[in-house]
Write a protein that holds these residues in place. Structure first.
Motif, mmCIF file in Angstrom:
data_model
loop_
_atom_site.group_PDB
_atom_site.id
_atom_site.type_symbol
_atom_site.label_atom_id
_atom_site.label_comp_id
_atom_site.label_asym_id
_atom_site.label_seq_id
_atom_site.Cartn_x
_atom_site.Cartn_y
_atom_site.Cartn_z
ATOM 1 N N ALA A 173 0.827 -1.205 0.000
ATOM 2 C CA ALA A 173 0.000 0.000 0.000
ATOM 3 C C ALA A 173 0.860 1.253 0.000
ATOM 4 O O ALA A 173 0.552 2.234 -0.693
ATOM 5 C CB ALA A 173 -0.920 -0.005 1.222
ATOM 6 N N ALA A 174 1.964 1.246 0.756
ATOM 7 C CA ALA A 174 2.856 2.393 0.783
ATOM 8 C C ALA A 174 3.545 2.577 -0.567
ATOM 9 O O ALA A 174 3.694 3.701 -1.059
ATOM 10 C CB ALA A 174 3.885 2.230 1.889
ATOM 11 N N THR A 175 3.956 1.481 -1.173
ATOM 12 C CA THR A 175 4.614 1.558 -2.473
ATOM 13 C C THR A 175 3.715 2.199 -3.514
ATOM 14 O O THR A 175 4.156 3.024 -4.320
ATOM 15 C CB THR A 175 5.032 0.148 -2.937
ATOM 16 N N PHE A 176 2.441 1.838 -3.502
ATOM 17 C CA PHE A 176 1.509 2.320 -4.524
ATOM 18 C C PHE A 176 0.636 3.476 -4.029
ATOM 19 O O PHE A 176 -0.315 3.850 -4.702
ATOM 20 C CB PHE A 176 0.630 1.164 -5.007
ATOM 21 N N GLU A 177 0.984 4.010 -2.876
ATOM 22 C CA GLU A 177 0.217 5.108 -2.276
ATOM 23 C C GLU A 177 -1.266 4.758 -2.193
ATOM 24 O O GLU A 177 -2.141 5.542 -2.555
ATOM 25 C CB GLU A 177 0.442 6.412 -3.043
ATOM 26 N N ARG A 178 -1.532 3.557 -1.682
ATOM 27 C CA ARG A 178 -2.905 3.098 -1.472
ATOM 28 C C ARG A 178 -3.213 3.027 0.029
ATOM 29 O O ARG A 178 -3.965 2.156 0.482
ATOM 30 C CB ARG A 178 -3.110 1.713 -2.099
ATOM 31 N N GLN A 179 -2.644 3.927 0.822
ATOM 32 C CA GLN A 179 -2.834 3.862 2.271
ATOM 33 C C GLN A 179 -4.290 4.012 2.670
ATOM 34 O O GLN A 179 -4.747 3.375 3.642
ATOM 35 C CB GLN A 179 -1.980 4.926 2.976
ATOM 36 N N ASP A 180 -5.047 4.828 1.950
ATOM 37 C CA ASP A 180 -6.465 4.980 2.272
ATOM 38 C C ASP A 180 -7.195 3.660 2.113
ATOM 39 O O ASP A 180 -8.042 3.294 2.941
ATOM 40 C CB ASP A 180 -7.101 6.047 1.388
ATOM 41 N N ARG A 181 -6.879 2.961 1.050
ATOM 42 C CA ARG A 181 -7.499 1.656 0.816
ATOM 43 C C ARG A 181 -7.091 0.676 1.919
ATOM 44 O O ARG A 181 -7.913 -0.100 2.416
ATOM 45 C CB ARG A 181 -7.071 1.141 -0.558
ATOM 46 N N ALA A 182 -5.835 0.740 2.322
ATOM 47 C CA ALA A 182 -5.350 -0.139 3.378
ATOM 48 C C ALA A 182 -6.101 0.105 4.679
ATOM 49 O O ALA A 182 -6.463 -0.834 5.393
ATOM 50 C CB ALA A 182 -3.853 0.061 3.579
ATOM 51 N N GLU A 183 -6.348 1.348 4.991
ATOM 52 C CA GLU A 183 -7.073 1.681 6.216
ATOM 53 C C GLU A 183 -8.505 1.159 6.154
ATOM 54 O O GLU A 183 -9.051 0.664 7.148
ATOM 55 C CB GLU A 183 -7.062 3.193 6.433
ATOM 56 N N GLU A 184 -9.123 1.258 4.989
ATOM 57 C CA GLU A 184 -10.475 0.730 4.831
ATOM 58 C C GLU A 184 -10.500 -0.774 5.090
ATOM 59 O O GLU A 184 -11.383 -1.283 5.778
ATOM 60 C CB GLU A 184 -10.982 0.998 3.413
ATOM 61 N N ILE A 185 -9.528 -1.455 4.546
ATOM 62 C CA ILE A 185 -9.521 -2.910 4.654
ATOM 63 C C ILE A 185 -9.204 -3.362 6.070
ATOM 64 O O ILE A 185 -9.739 -4.354 6.550
ATOM 65 C CB ILE A 185 -8.563 -3.504 3.629
ATOM 66 N N THR A 186 -8.341 -2.636 6.741
ATOM 67 C CA THR A 186 -8.065 -2.948 8.138
ATOM 68 C C THR A 186 -9.343 -2.839 8.960
ATOM 69 O O THR A 186 -9.636 -3.699 9.799
ATOM 70 C CB THR A 186 -6.996 -1.998 8.704
ATOM 71 N N ALA A 187 -10.119 -1.799 8.720
ATOM 72 C CA ALA A 187 -11.389 -1.629 9.435
ATOM 73 C C ALA A 187 -12.353 -2.761 9.097
ATOM 74 O O ALA A 187 -13.074 -3.277 9.970
ATOM 75 C CB ALA A 187 -12.011 -0.280 9.088
ATOM 76 N N GLU A 188 -12.369 -3.166 7.844
ATOM 77 C CA GLU A 188 -13.251 -4.256 7.432
ATOM 78 C C GLU A 188 -12.817 -5.578 8.070
ATOM 79 O O GLU A 188 -13.653 -6.404 8.455
ATOM 80 C CB GLU A 188 -13.262 -4.355 5.912
ATOM 81 N N TYR A 189 -11.511 -5.779 8.158
ATOM 82 C CA TYR A 189 -11.006 -6.990 8.815
ATOM 83 C C TYR A 189 -11.453 -7.024 10.274
ATOM 84 O O TYR A 189 -11.896 -8.058 10.783
ATOM 85 C CB TYR A 189 -9.487 -7.043 8.733
ATOM 86 N N GLU A 190 -11.345 -5.911 10.936
ATOM 87 C CA GLU A 190 -11.771 -5.847 12.332
ATOM 88 C C GLU A 190 -13.252 -6.160 12.469
ATOM 89 O O GLU A 190 -13.677 -6.829 13.421
ATOM 90 C CB GLU A 190 -11.443 -4.472 12.909
ATOM 91 N N ALA A 191 -14.045 -5.699 11.508
ATOM 92 C CA ALA A 191 -15.475 -6.002 11.536
ATOM 93 C C ALA A 191 -15.721 -7.491 11.309
ATOM 94 O O ALA A 191 -16.584 -8.104 11.962
ATOM 95 C CB ALA A 191 -16.203 -5.179 10.471
ATOM 96 N N LEU A 192 -14.975 -8.085 10.387
ATOM 97 C CA LEU A 192 -15.098 -9.524 10.139
ATOM 98 C C LEU A 192 -14.739 -10.315 11.385
ATOM 99 O O LEU A 192 -15.426 -11.273 11.764
ATOM 100 C CB LEU A 192 -14.197 -9.940 8.980
ATOM 101 N N VAL A 193 -13.650 -9.922 12.034
ATOM 102 C CA VAL A 193 -13.217 -10.607 13.246
ATOM 103 C C VAL A 193 -14.298 -10.537 14.323
ATOM 104 O O VAL A 193 -14.630 -11.543 14.968
ATOM 105 C CB VAL A 193 -11.895 -9.998 13.756
ATOM 106 N N GLU A 194 -14.847 -9.353 14.506
ATOM 107 C CA GLU A 194 -15.878 -9.183 15.533
ATOM 108 C C GLU A 194 -17.095 -10.053 15.241
ATOM 109 O O GLU A 194 -17.632 -10.719 16.134
ATOM 110 C CB GLU A 194 -16.283 -7.716 15.627
ATOM 111 N N GLU A 195 -17.526 -10.054 13.991
ATOM 112 C CA GLU A 195 -18.706 -10.844 13.619
ATOM 113 C C GLU A 195 -18.441 -12.334 13.762
ATOM 114 O O GLU A 195 -19.274 -13.085 14.292
ATOM 115 C CB GLU A 195 -19.112 -10.523 12.185
ATOM 116 N N THR A 196 -17.288 -12.789 13.284
ATOM 117 C CA THR A 196 -16.983 -14.218 13.322
ATOM 118 C C THR A 196 -16.756 -14.699 14.743
ATOM 119 O O THR A 196 -17.224 -15.781 15.133
ATOM 120 C CB THR A 196 -15.736 -14.513 12.467
ATOM 121 N N ALA A 197 -16.035 -13.914 15.547
ATOM 122 C CA ALA A 197 -15.735 -14.322 16.924
ATOM 123 C C ALA A 197 -17.012 -14.565 17.712
ATOM 124 O O ALA A 197 -17.078 -15.473 18.557
ATOM 125 C CB ALA A 197 -14.876 -13.254 17.602
ATOM 126 N N ALA A 198 -18.034 -13.788 17.432
ATOM 127 C CA ALA A 198 -19.296 -13.938 18.153
ATOM 128 C C ALA A 198 -20.003 -15.241 17.801
ATOM 129 O O ALA A 198 -20.917 -15.669 18.530
ATOM 130 C CB ALA A 198 -20.216 -12.755 17.831
#
Length: 331
Positions: A173-198
């Motif tokens: 993401a840093a190489t291609f200046e896609r940090q905004d996209r990376a932040e979105e996906i990190t948030a989505e991963y956290e949401a997936l984790v929360e949903e699955t863990a439950a």
């Protein structure tokens, strides 16, 4: 022993909600991108495993010479025109793209290149303005090959064996200046984790493992698989201190340890989750390691397969594994 069926699609249940989800990471320390001196805004300099490389500020024709780099690039919406492949197996489609992201590659017109050994001629024929490769594993780009690729186009090599997949994605993401996209996906991963863990039953520890001719390779908490199940609230079963790294790894790996068949009792009462890279059934492991039949998990029908996608964690495989876990150990 009866085994829950493996989902044949990536777009069911949690996987469909999270397919767009898993990619990225947050702040790679060795991937600093900065304007190149004298570049006139047309290039940037990035740091990677083999040094600093001046790359186009907005590459339009990226070639991935390592098949394991491709899902990272695709999930970041990088314009990949061609990708190396691996040998066809239960892990792949008929071209050698990993099954969990092969459809995405096809939709984006990614052409297959020979692999995992790099074909310089094939790479050159794809006319890249940037080449990207992976730094470890069967499709790793050596420094010698990196030098040869650099004669074709600017080349960047990222990734180390002990890095979490989110961190590796952040390098890209840093190489291609896609940090905004990376932040979105990190948030989505956290949401997936929360949903699955439950949805998971956490009563028992788990052991994530593969079978070997002599027993088992076990994924530790330091592995990508171990980090995922830990994030999901599952406890990775602790093995004795005398369990070592697999032979041929120099005894230095912390992500995988080797256990002989005779020591299956070291699994204790943990639920066993097999990474079946070749589509094995649970009974196939019993043929190689009959001692499995005496462990509590086998007697309680708590031995399952996770599917071939669980072999390597990335944006496309993590939702598949999360969905599979809810199928086999859902509460």
């Amino acid at each position: 022993m009866k085994q829950a069926p493996v989902s044949a699609t990536l777009t069911t249940g949690v996987a469909s909600a999270a397919l767009v989800l898993l990619l990225a990471g947050c702040g790679a320390e060795d991937t600093a991108a900065a304007p190149a001196d004298g570049g006139g805004g047309g290039t940037r300099t990035v740091s990677h495993l083999y040094g600093d490389t001046e790359i186009p500020a907005e590459p339009r024709s990226v070639v991935s010479v390592s098949v394991t780099s491709t899902p990272l690039l695709l999930s970041l919406d990088v314009p990949v025109v061609a990708s190396g492949v691996t040998g066809t197996s239960a892990l792949t489609d008929d071209k050698g793209f990993f099954a969990q992201w092969a459809e995405t590659a096809d939709e984006r017109g990614v052409e297959p290149l020979p692999g995992p050994e790099v074909s310089l001629e094939a790479v050159a024929s794809a006319a890249p303005d940037l080449i990207v490769g992976n730094g470890f594993g069967a499709d790793a780009v050596s420094e010698e090959v990196y030098e040869q690729l650099s004669e074709i186009a600017p080349t960047v090599v990222h990734g180390e064996s002990d890095m979490a997949w989110l961190d590796t994605t952040d390098q890209y993401a840093a190489t291609f200046e896609r940090q905004d996209r990376a932040e979105e996906i990190t948030a989505e991963y956290e949401a997936l984790v929360e949903e699955t863990a439950a949805r998971l039953d956490t009563e028992h520890d788990v052991v994530v493992l593969t079978g070997t001719p002599n027993g088992f390779n076990v994924f530790t908490e330091e592995s990508a698989q171990g980090r995922l199940v830990t994030d999901l609230g599952l406890a990775v079963h602790a093995l004795p201190d005398d369990v070592g790294a697999p032979s041929g790894q120099g005894g230095e790996r912390s992500d995988i340890v080797e256990l002989s068949s005779e020591r299956a009792s070291d699994f204790g009462d943990a639920t066993l989750l097999f990474v079946n890279t070749q589509g094995q059934e649970i009974e196939d492991y019993l043929e190689v390691s009959p001692t499995l039949e005496s462990v509590p998990a086998w007697e309680d029908d708590r031995v399952f397969t996770l599917g071939a996608a669980s072999f390597r964690m990335d944006y496309y495989s993590v939702p598949v594994v999360a969905e599979r876990l809810t199928e086999v150990i859902g509460s």
